[in-house]
Design a protein around this motif. Structure first.
Motif, PDB file in Angstrom:
ATOM      1  N   LEU A 104       0.845  -1.191   0.000  1.00  0.00           N
ATOM      2  CA  LEU A 104       0.000   0.000   0.000  1.00  0.00           C
ATOM      3  C   LEU A 104       0.885   1.247   0.000  1.00  0.00           C
ATOM      4  O   LEU A 104       1.898   1.298   0.702  1.00  0.00           O
ATOM      5  N   HIS A 105       0.509   2.253  -0.804  1.00  0.00           N
ATOM      6  CA  HIS A 105       1.186   3.551  -0.746  1.00  0.00           C
ATOM      7  C   HIS A 105       0.145   4.640  -0.497  1.00  0.00           C
ATOM      8  O   HIS A 105      -1.053   4.420  -0.671  1.00  0.00           O
ATOM      9  N   ALA A 106       0.637   5.811  -0.100  1.00  0.00           N
ATOM     10  CA  ALA A 106      -0.263   6.932   0.212  1.00  0.00           C
ATOM     11  C   ALA A 106       0.175   8.131  -0.624  1.00  0.00           C
ATOM     12  O   ALA A 106       1.201   8.750  -0.359  1.00  0.00           O
ATOM     13  N   CYS A 154       4.864   9.719  -2.078  1.00  0.00           N
ATOM     14  CA  CYS A 154       4.241   8.787  -1.146  1.00  0.00           C
ATOM     15  C   CYS A 154       4.471   9.329   0.255  1.00  0.00           C
ATOM     16  O   CYS A 154       5.581   9.740   0.586  1.00  0.00           O
ATOM     17  N   LEU A 203       4.459   7.646   3.018  1.00  0.00           N
ATOM     18  CA  LEU A 203       5.263   6.799   3.888  1.00  0.00           C
ATOM     19  C   LEU A 203       6.678   7.334   3.737  1.00  0.00           C
ATOM     20  O   LEU A 203       7.271   7.270   2.665  1.00  0.00           O
ATOM     21  N   HIS A 224       9.563   5.665   2.061  1.00  0.00           N
ATOM     22  CA  HIS A 224       9.435   5.595   0.598  1.00  0.00           C
ATOM     23  C   HIS A 224       9.815   6.938  -0.041  1.00  0.00           C
ATOM     24  O   HIS A 224      10.525   6.987  -1.042  1.00  0.00           O
ATOM     25  N   MET A 262      10.528   8.008  -3.811  1.00  0.00           N
ATOM     26  CA  MET A 262       9.164   7.978  -4.345  1.00  0.00           C
ATOM     27  C   MET A 262       8.553   9.379  -4.303  1.00  0.00           C
ATOM     28  O   MET A 262       7.613   9.662  -3.556  1.00  0.00           O
TER      29      MET A 262
HETATM   30 CU   LIG Z   1       4.757   4.317  -0.163  1.00  0.00          CU
END
Ligand SMILES: [Cu+2]
Length: 605
Positions: A485-487, A548, A550, A553, A558
């Motif tokens: 899962l990414h945000a 992202c 997180l 990440h 990212m």
């Molecule tokens: Cu992520």
């Protein structure tokens, strides 16, 4: 006297409220310093301190108010391997920054002169080391320029004079919960995980929903931190879970059961709720009294799925705002309140909701339920956060919403969900082993515009990944091609979630952070979200980032750069990185320019 070592409350204690700092006569002026402290176990605490030693105050301003914040960097190099390479970088070594923006194509005297100039100027320094810091005002529509909300070049170092953040809250900033945290690429995770974060409230939420008038309000900041008891076996009250898996960061991997050792401990207003027994912090309310809870997930990597249980039964939560914006706002067809019995919050997200206190004698519990982060994600198990205790003599929260709100002015633009997008872009999250033949090698994290070559965020790149024109509305389809899962988060603006893996979603409200579901390796298409992106506000003009949320990440690459050009900009201002070239700073279009043009071209508008 400043306290030593970022002191934190003991587990099981009462949930304290952060100190409120309110604007007066349209101005909020404060001095803030950031400190770090290394625990015996090697983990590092970070704290934002006021001159009186108060940590992480809540900043409260009205639309149109002026914020003047003087930030002093009191970080010391703790020489630890936590959070990756930590370079020594004090004023004495300022000519050898570990990473510097915008200079990859300069050579000789021009470079030396520019570096000396840059090294002395926090606005253009761009250095990113363990002791660099800056501030991002998450969710605010404040211009991405130095002294306001730039994170691409602004870098404050120990020994600098206090650095001034100075900007006016836009008159049309929606009322709700925002937050501040450091945003130094490569070092965001360690600072935020250590506790560097605080809430920022734009006053007036009762103006969007008059039924909130006069309610007591409570700010709850949920943070994650390294495990206090990493070697403890899980509590005996838990079901036995499969073998513990550890990911490449040393965090517990998702085991899919909802139990077992979490990747990180959580805290609520700094009261830790540590694994394995999760002794809840204590929150007292008057029986059946309604309160507005303003909850921020300031975790570095932990997803939340909050619920309030009375005698084990989930209670209705009346959600009035998400990510700083009332759900009925800007012409949205949403009701003022939506009743839910649980609410998911990715790192960075906020929810504001009305809770009714338990009746006398009924035990209450604020919990986070497990979040399935996918086979490649971290373990976010079920756990308690705070017991909710009804007591007739419970103290009232320190703040109460005004009793006689004036309604908000009518919207000046059509509701975002009713605007036809001028174009659709596709982006995707992906991960790649650095050495495909070695499953234990490091993972590279990418967010890529479809057609461009995947590569980690490059702070030296003079070419934005995306160029957009102010005034337009676009749809972005964001795929997740990775098993976790990414945000997705973007600075400076909000968006509406339009569909989820191709299925329309009825969400007539705005967000600034959204989950993008993981790929299970079996479906024909990658999971995705479709977002209606709002570039209509003139304050979005400039160069900023999407990434992202997180933070491991983000630190790992990212992240991408977007430039919003003024509505009347000439066509050549619209050049983004071309598809398929994977152009880097030494071969891209920037190399043809002179070095001074080059710098100018990379400084946000
Ligand atoms: Cu992520």
């Amino acid at each position: 006297m400043l306290p030593h070592g970022c002191p934190r409350p003991a587990p099981g204690g009462a949930v304290p409220e952060p100190k409120d700092l309110r604007s007066r006569h349209g101005v909020l002026k404060l001095d803030l310093s950031i400190h770090d402290f290394q625990e015996k176990d090697g983990s590092v605490r970070y704290c934002y301190l006021l001159p009186d030693g108060t940590q992480s105050p809540t900043l409260r301003l009205h639309p149109g108010d002026l914020l003047i914040l003087h930030l002093t960097d009191d970080l010391t190099d703790l020489d630890t391997t936590v959070g990756g390479a930590r370079a020594i970088y004090g004023p004495a070594t300022a000519h050898a920054p570990a990473m510097t923006h915008g200079m990859a194509t300069m050579h000789g005297p021009a470079m030396e002169m520019s570096m000396q100039k840059a090294a002395s100027d926090p606005c253009t320094r761009g250095a990113m080391t363990a002791v660099s810091t800056n501030l991002h005002f998450h969710g605010l529509t404040v211009p991405p320029v130095c002294h306001e909300d730039d994170v691409l070049k602004t870098s404050i170092e120990p020994g600098d004079p206090p650095f001034e953040y100075r900007f006016r809250i836009p008159a049309n900033e929606p009322p709700g919960l925002y937050w501040y945290h450091p945003h130094i690429h490569g070092f965001s995770e360690v600072q935020v995980l250590g506790g560097a974060s605080g809430a920022l409230i734009i006053e007036g939420i009762e103006r969007a929903d008059p039924t909130l008038a006069g309610l007591p309000e409570r700010v709850l900041v949920i943070r994650d931190q390294d495990l206090l008891n990493p070697d403890a076996p899980p509590s005996k009250s838990e079901p036995v879970v499969p073998k513990l898996f550890i990911d490449r960061d040393g965090d517990s991997a998702n085991n899919g059961t909802g139990f077992g050792r979490p990747a990180k401990d959580l805290s609520i207003n700094f009261v830790p709720v540590p694994y394995p027994d999760y002794p809840p912090a204590r929150l007292t309310m008057k029986p059946r009294e309604r309160e507005l809870w303003r909850v921020l997930n300031a975790s570095a990597i932990t997803y939340l799925n909050l619920a309030v249980l009375y005698r084990g039964a989930p209670q209705p939560l009346g959600v009035v705002a998400i990510d700083g914006i009332p759900i009925r706002y800007g012409g949205s067809p949403a009701p003022a309140k939506v009743r839910v019995n649980h609410i998911g919050l990715p790192p960075g997200a906020r929810a504001e909701f009305v809770v009714e206190g338990p009746p006398l004698g009924v035990p209450g519990l604020l919990v986070t339920r497990t979040v399935n982060t996918g086979p490649g994600g971290e373990n976010d198990p079920n756990r308690a956060l705070a017991s909710i205790i009804a007591a007739s003599d419970a103290p009232e929260p320190q703040s109460r919403l005004p009793a006689h709100p004036k309604p908000l002015p009518p919207p000046t633009l059509p509701w975002l969900g009713d605007v036809k997008p001028v174009r659709v872009r596709r982006l995707y999250f992906s991960e790649k082993l650095q050495n495909p033949n070695d499953p234990t090698s490091a993972v590279a994290f990418y967010i890529t515009v479809d057609g461009q070559t995947p590569k980690p965020f490059d702070p030296n790149s003079p070419v934005p990944n995306i160029v957009v024109k102010q005034g337009e509305v676009e749809d972005w389809i964001i795929e997740n091609r990775s098993p976790e899962l990414h945000a997705f988060h973007i600075h400076q603006l909000h968006f509406e979630l339009v569909d989820w893996s191709g299925v329309p979603v009825h969400e007539p409200f705005l967000r600034d952070t959204v989950n993008v579901p993981y790929y299970n390796g079996r479906t024909l298409e990658y999971p995705s979200v479709r977002l209606r992106m709002d570039f209509r506000d003139p304050n979005t003009v400039g160069t900023f980032v999407y990434h992202c949320h997180l933070l491991d990440h983000e630190d790992g690459g990212m992240m991408g750069i977007i430039r919003v050009v003024p509505a009347d900009a000439p066509p050549e201002a619209h050049n983004a990185e071309p598809a398929g070239t994977g152009a880097d700073a030494s071969t891209g279009t920037g190399a043809q320019r002179s070095s001074s043009d080059h710098i100018a071209a990379t400084i946000p508008h």
